[in-house]
Design a protein around this motif. Structure first.
Motif, PDB file in Angstrom:
ATOM      1  N   VAL A  43       0.867  -1.185   0.000  1.00 30.16           N
ATOM      2  CA  VAL A  43       0.000   0.000   0.000  1.00 30.16           C
ATOM      3  C   VAL A  43       0.896   1.225   0.000  1.00 30.16           C
ATOM      4  CG1 VAL A  43      -1.910   1.178   1.158  1.00 30.16           C
ATOM      5  CG2 VAL A  43      -1.566  -1.249   1.560  1.00 30.16           C
ATOM      6  N   GLU A  44       0.647   2.148  -0.885  1.00 33.33           N
ATOM      7  CA  GLU A  44       1.409   3.394  -0.854  1.00 33.33           C
ATOM      8  C   GLU A  44       0.790   4.292   0.215  1.00 33.33           C
ATOM      9  OE1 GLU A  44       1.991   4.742  -4.955  1.00 33.33           O
ATOM     10  OE2 GLU A  44       3.536   3.183  -4.801  1.00 33.33           O
ATOM     11  N   PRO A  45       1.571   5.252   0.764  1.00 36.68           N
ATOM     12  CA  PRO A  45       0.972   6.172   1.740  1.00 36.68           C
ATOM     13  C   PRO A  45      -0.273   6.812   1.119  1.00 36.68           C
ATOM     14  CG  PRO A  45       3.354   6.527   1.577  1.00 36.68           C
ATOM     15  CD  PRO A  45       3.000   5.539   0.509  1.00 36.68           C
ATOM     16  N   ASP A  46      -1.355   6.847   1.860  1.00 36.73           N
ATOM     17  CA  ASP A  46      -2.642   7.374   1.381  1.00 36.73           C
ATOM     18  C   ASP A  46      -3.215   6.583   0.207  1.00 36.73           C
ATOM     19  OD1 ASP A  46      -2.489   9.438   3.250  1.00 36.73           O
ATOM     20  OD2 ASP A  46      -1.262  10.629   1.878  1.00 36.73           O
ATOM     21  N   GLY A  47      -2.743   5.369   0.001  1.00 32.30           N
ATOM     22  CA  GLY A  47      -3.213   4.578  -1.148  1.00 32.30           C
ATOM     23  C   GLY A  47      -4.415   3.708  -0.837  1.00 32.30           C
ATOM     24  N   TYR A  48      -5.014   3.849   0.353  1.00 33.58           N
ATOM     25  CA  TYR A  48      -6.171   3.035   0.721  1.00 33.58           C
ATOM     26  C   TYR A  48      -7.325   3.955   1.114  1.00 33.58           C
ATOM     27  CZ  TYR A  48      -4.873   4.152   5.546  1.00 33.58           C
ATOM     28  OH  TYR A  48      -4.579   4.821   6.693  1.00 33.58           O
ATOM     29  N   ASP A  49      -8.556   3.419   1.058  1.00 33.89           N
ATOM     30  CA  ASP A  49      -9.693   4.251   1.464  1.00 33.89           C
ATOM     31  C   ASP A  49     -10.443   3.676   2.658  1.00 33.89           C
ATOM     32  OD1 ASP A  49     -11.213   2.174   0.347  1.00 33.89           O
ATOM     33  OD2 ASP A  49     -11.384   3.200  -1.576  1.00 33.89           O
ATOM     34  N   GLN A  50      -9.999   2.522   3.175  1.00 36.54           N
ATOM     35  CA  GLN A  50     -10.701   1.901   4.298  1.00 36.54           C
ATOM     36  C   GLN A  50      -9.770   0.929   5.024  1.00 36.54           C
ATOM     37  OE1 GLN A  50     -13.977  -0.470   2.880  1.00 36.54           O
ATOM     38  NE2 GLN A  50     -15.001  -0.544   4.862  1.00 36.54           N
ATOM     39  N   VAL A  51      -9.899   0.888   6.353  1.00 31.86           N
ATOM     40  CA  VAL A  51      -9.213  -0.156   7.132  1.00 31.86           C
ATOM     41  C   VAL A  51     -10.275  -0.967   7.843  1.00 31.86           C
ATOM     42  CG1 VAL A  51      -7.665  -0.634   9.079  1.00 31.86           C
ATOM     43  CG2 VAL A  51      -7.098   1.184   7.460  1.00 31.86           C
ATOM     44  N   VAL A  52     -10.198  -2.270   7.690  1.00 33.03           N
ATOM     45  CA  VAL A  52     -11.152  -3.160   8.359  1.00 33.03           C
ATOM     46  C   VAL A  52     -10.382  -3.992   9.383  1.00 33.03           C
ATOM     47  CG1 VAL A  52     -12.685  -5.155   8.027  1.00 33.03           C
ATOM     48  CG2 VAL A  52     -12.702  -3.274   6.366  1.00 33.03           C
ATOM     49  N   PHE A  53     -10.892  -4.025  10.616  1.00 32.79           N
ATOM     50  CA  PHE A  53     -10.271  -4.846  11.658  1.00 32.79           C
ATOM     51  C   PHE A  53     -11.083  -6.116  11.871  1.00 32.79           C
ATOM     52  CE2 PHE A  53      -8.640  -0.625  12.880  1.00 32.79           C
ATOM     53  CZ  PHE A  53      -7.288  -0.925  13.023  1.00 32.79           C
ATOM     54  N   ARG A  54     -10.404  -7.216  11.942  1.00 31.57           N
ATOM     55  CA  ARG A  54     -11.002  -8.496  12.364  1.00 31.57           C
ATOM     56  C   ARG A  54     -10.453  -8.736  13.768  1.00 31.57           C
ATOM     57  NH1 ARG A  54     -11.742 -14.303   9.570  1.00 31.57           N
ATOM     58  NH2 ARG A  54     -12.949 -13.060   8.126  1.00 31.57           N
ATOM     59  N   GLY A  55     -11.268  -8.461  14.777  1.00 26.50           N
ATOM     60  CA  GLY A  55     -10.773  -8.477  16.157  1.00 26.50           C
ATOM     61  C   GLY A  55     -10.561  -7.042  16.617  1.00 26.50           C
ATOM     62  N   ASP A  56     -10.429  -6.886  17.921  1.00 31.23           N
ATOM     63  CA  ASP A  56     -10.341  -5.540  18.503  1.00 31.23           C
ATOM     64  C   ASP A  56      -8.878  -5.111  18.618  1.00 31.23           C
ATOM     65  OD1 ASP A  56     -10.433  -3.293  20.022  1.00 31.23           O
ATOM     66  OD2 ASP A  56     -11.443  -4.204  21.755  1.00 31.23           O
ATOM     67  N   PRO A  57      -8.496  -4.029  17.924  1.00 26.41           N
ATOM     68  CA  PRO A  57      -7.084  -3.626  17.989  1.00 26.41           C
ATOM     69  C   PRO A  57      -6.615  -3.322  19.411  1.00 26.41           C
ATOM     70  CG  PRO A  57      -8.414  -2.006  16.762  1.00 26.41           C
ATOM     71  CD  PRO A  57      -9.284  -3.194  17.019  1.00 26.41           C
ATOM     72  N   ALA A  58      -7.546  -2.936  20.295  1.00 30.83           N
ATOM     73  CA  ALA A  58      -7.151  -2.616  21.672  1.00 30.83           C
ATOM     74  C   ALA A  58      -6.605  -3.852  22.403  1.00 30.83           C
ATOM     75  CB  ALA A  58      -8.333  -2.036  22.434  1.00 30.83           C
ATOM     76  N   THR A  59      -7.000  -5.052  21.947  1.00 32.85           N
ATOM     77  CA  THR A  59      -6.518  -6.283  22.598  1.00 32.85           C
ATOM     78  C   THR A  59      -5.158  -6.713  22.050  1.00 32.85           C
ATOM     79  OG1 THR A  59      -7.532  -7.692  20.926  1.00 32.85           O
ATOM     80  CG2 THR A  59      -8.897  -7.130  22.845  1.00 32.85           C
TER      81      THR A  59
END
Ligand SMILES: Cc1cc2nc3c(=O)[nH]c(=O)nc-3n(C[C@H](O)[C@H](O)[C@H](O)COP(=O)(O)OP(=O)(O)OC[C@H]3O[C@@H](n4cnc5c(N)ncnc54)[C@H](O)[C@@H]3O)c2cc1C
Ligand SMILES: NC(=O)c1ccc[n+]([C@@H]2O[C@H](COP(=O)([O-])OP(=O)(O)OC[C@H]3O[C@@H](n4cnc5c(N)ncnc54)[C@H](O)[C@@H]3O)[C@@H](O)[C@H]2O)c1
Length: 415
Positions: free
Chosen positions: A346-362
C-alpha cells in the motif's frame, strides 16, 4: 592486476554485496545447476548474515551470534563460491565486463548481480558525529547499542520507524529510560496509516516509552565529544546517555549510477531483475523492480525480498525466461509481546478503508487495508497461520464483503 576471480576458468558470475541477498543468490545459482565460477564480494568483514536479529533477539542478548549467519563458514568452499570479504568494489565497467576493487584489483565477470543493499540516512544536524550517537545496520552497530542499553541509562531514539521501535522495545526490556522523537504525528505512519500506527503508539506508551511526535531535532548536544542530549526546535532538550538514529535508509546505488545504469529510487530493473545493462542484475533493498501484479516499479526494504529476489535473479541471469519476480511483499516485526506479519503493498494514502477483524485494543487482530473494496494488504498481530489466505486475497484482487472480512467466524479463504 586482472583475474577471473577463480583459477583459470571461464569468466565467473560476480555478486557485489555479501549479505542475505548475495549469499542467497550464490545458493540459488548452485541449486539451479550452474557449475561455473561464482565470486561473492563484500566490504564487511563478516560472512553473510541476516539483519533482523540485530534489532531483536541478538540486540537483547537472547539469541547467539552464530544464529545470524546465512550459511555455516564451510558452506562457501563446499559450494565452490569464492568469498572475498573486507573487499569494497570501487567501480563497474559494463563495457569491459569488469569490476574494480577498492584495492585496485580487478575481477572480470560474465554476468554481474548487484545486491549492495542500503545505508542508514545520517541526521543532518550539528553534533551528529559525536561518540554515543549510534545507527543500526551492521552487527557491530548492534553490539555498540547493546552496550548502551543498561538499566537506568537514558536512551533517546530519533525516528519511530522499524529500527526506532524495535530498539525502543529492546531498551525498555533492558531497563533503560527511553524517549522516542519522531517528525510525524504517529510511528510508522507512512507504512501503516493512522489507524494501525495508533496501535504501536499505544503499545510503546503502555511500556513506559516517552513518545514525542511532530518534533524537529535541531542539534545533538555534547560534552567532551560525547553526546549528552537532543535539542528540539521548540527549545527543549532531551538528556541522553546515548542517541540511536533510525531515520530511514538510502539504497546503495553509487556504483550503478557511476556505471551509467538506470537509477531512480534504487537500481531500476525489469520483471526479471535485469538492469538497463543486459548483463547486470540487481536484487534486494537496492532494486527498484518492475512488479507485474502492481504494474509499477517498487523497491522493498525487507528481509523476505532480499531472501527471494536473488533466486529469481539467479535463474534469470542463467537465461531462464520464466524467471519473473512477482511475489507479494511480506515483512514481520517483534516488539515486547507483540508479533506481527504484514503481506501486501500500500502506498501512503493509497487506501480508502481499514477493516479490523478483532479488537485492535486487545493487540490480537488482523487489519486489512482496502481500496474500492479490494484488499491491498493485511497485517496479523498476535494471530498466526493466516499469511497464506491474506496473500491470496491480495493477489486475487476480488471485491470482498467487508462485514464478512471483519467477522472472525468467516474463514479467510471463504471470502
Ligand atoms: C537492524 C535491522 C533489522 C531489520 N529487521 C527486519 C525485520 O524484522 N523484518 C524485515 O522484513 N526486514 C528487516 N530488516 C531489513 C532487512 O534486513 C533488509 O531488507 C535486508 O538486509 C536487505 O538485504 P540486502 O542483501 O538487499 O542488503 P544489505 O543487507 O544492505 O547488504 C548489502 C551488503 O552489500 C555490501 N556492499 C554495499 N556496497 C558495496 C560495495 N561497493 N562493495 C562491496 N560490498 C558492498 C554492504 O556492506 C552489505 O554488506 C532489518 C534491517 C535492519 C538493519
Ligand atoms: N521489522 C522490520 O521489517 C524492520 C526492522 C528494522 C529495520 N527494518 C528496515 O531497516 C531500514 C531502516 O529502518 P528505519 O526505522 O531507520 O527506517 P523507516 O523508514 O522504517 O523509519 C524512519 C522513521 O524516521 C522518521 N524520521 C525521518 N527523519 C526524521 C528526523 N529528522 N527526525 C525524527 N524522525 C525522523 C520517519 O518519519 C520514519 O517514521 C528500513 O528499510 C526498514 O524497513 C525493518
Amino acid at each position: 592486476m586482472t583475474d577471473t576471480g577463480t583459477s583459470g576458468r571461464e569468466r565467473p558470475i560476480v555478486i557485489v554485496g555479501a549479505s542475505l541477498g548475495g549469499a542467497k543468490a550464490a545458493e540459488a545459482l548452485r541449486e539451479a545447476g550452474y557449475r561455473g565460477g561464482i565470486v561473492l564480494i563484500g566490504e564487511e568483514h563478516e560472512r553473510p548474515y541476516e539483519r533482523p536479529p540485530l534489532s531483536k533477539g541478538y540486540l537483547q542478548g537472547k539469541s547467539p551470534r552464530e544464529k545470524i549467519y546465512v550459511h555455516p563458514p564451510q558452506w562457501y568452499a563446499e559450494h565452490d563460491v569464492t568469498l572475498r570479504l573486507g573487499t569494497g568494489v570501487a567501480a563497474i565497467d559494463p563495457a569491459g565486463h569488469t569490476v574494480t576493487l577498492a584495492d585496485d584489483g580487478r575481477v572480470e565477470y560474465a554476468k554481474l548481480l548487484l545486491t549492495t543493499g542500503s545505508v542508514p540516512r545520517r541526521l543532518p544536524v550539528p553534533g551528529a558525529d559525536q561518540d554515543g550517537v549510534l545507527s543500526l545496520r551492521r552487527v557491530e552497530d548492534s553490539d555498540r547499542i547493546r552496550a548502551a542499553l543498561r538499566p537506568g541509562a537514558r536512551i533517546a531514539v530519533i525516528g519511530a520507524g522499524w529500527i526506532g521501535l524495535e530498539v525502543a522495545a529492546a531498551a525498555r526490556e533492558a531497563g533503560a529510560e527511553v524517549t522516542v522523537l519522531e517528525t510525524l504525528e504517529l510511528p510508522l505512519l507512512r507504512v501503516l496509516g493512522r489507524e494501525v500506527a495508533q496501535v504501536f503508539a499505544d503499545l510503546h506508551r503502555d511500556h513506559g516509552v516517552d513518545l514525542r511526535f511532530g518534533v524537529k531535532v535541531t542539534e545533538l548536544t555534547g560534552e567532551g565529544g560525547t553526546v549528552s542530549g537532543v535539542r528540539l526546535a521548540d527549545g527543549t532538550t532531551v538528556a541522553a546517555d546515548a542517541v540511536v538514529v533510525g531515520i530511514g535508509i538510502a539504497p546503495a546505488t553509487g556504483l550503478a549510477e557511476a556505471a551509467g545504469l538506470e537509477v531512480d529510487n534504487g537500481i531500476r530493473t525489469d520483471r526479471h531483475l535485469r538492469t538497463s545493462d543486459p548483463d547486470v542484475y540487481a536484487a534486494g533493498d537496492v532494486a527498484n523492480a518492475y512488479h507485474p501484479l502492481f504494474d509499477k516499479h517498487i523497491r522493498v526494504e525487507h528481509w523476505a525480498n532480499a531472501l527471494n529476489q536473488p533466486q529469481t535473479a539467479a535463474r534469470a541471469l542463467l537465461g531462464q525466461p520464466d524467471a519473473v519476480y512477482d511475489r507479494i511483499p511480506y515483512f514481520f516485526t517483534d516488539q515486547y509481546d507483540l508479533g506481527a506479519e504484514y503481506v501486501g503493498y500500500v502506498e501512503p494514502d493509497g487506501y480508502d478503508q481499514v477493516v479490523f477483524r478483532g479488537d485492535p485494543a486487545t493487540r490480537e487482530f488482523i487489519a486489512f487495508w482496502l481500496s474500492g473494496g479490494r484488499v491491498l494488504a493485511g497485517m496479523n498481530v498476535n494471530v498466526w497461520d493466516v499469511t497464506d489466505p491474506i496473500r491470496e486475497l491480495v493477489r486475487s484482487r476480488r471485491v470482498v464483503d467487508t462485514k464478512a472480512l471483519a467477522d472472525p467466524a468467516v474463514p479467510l479463504d471463504a471470502l
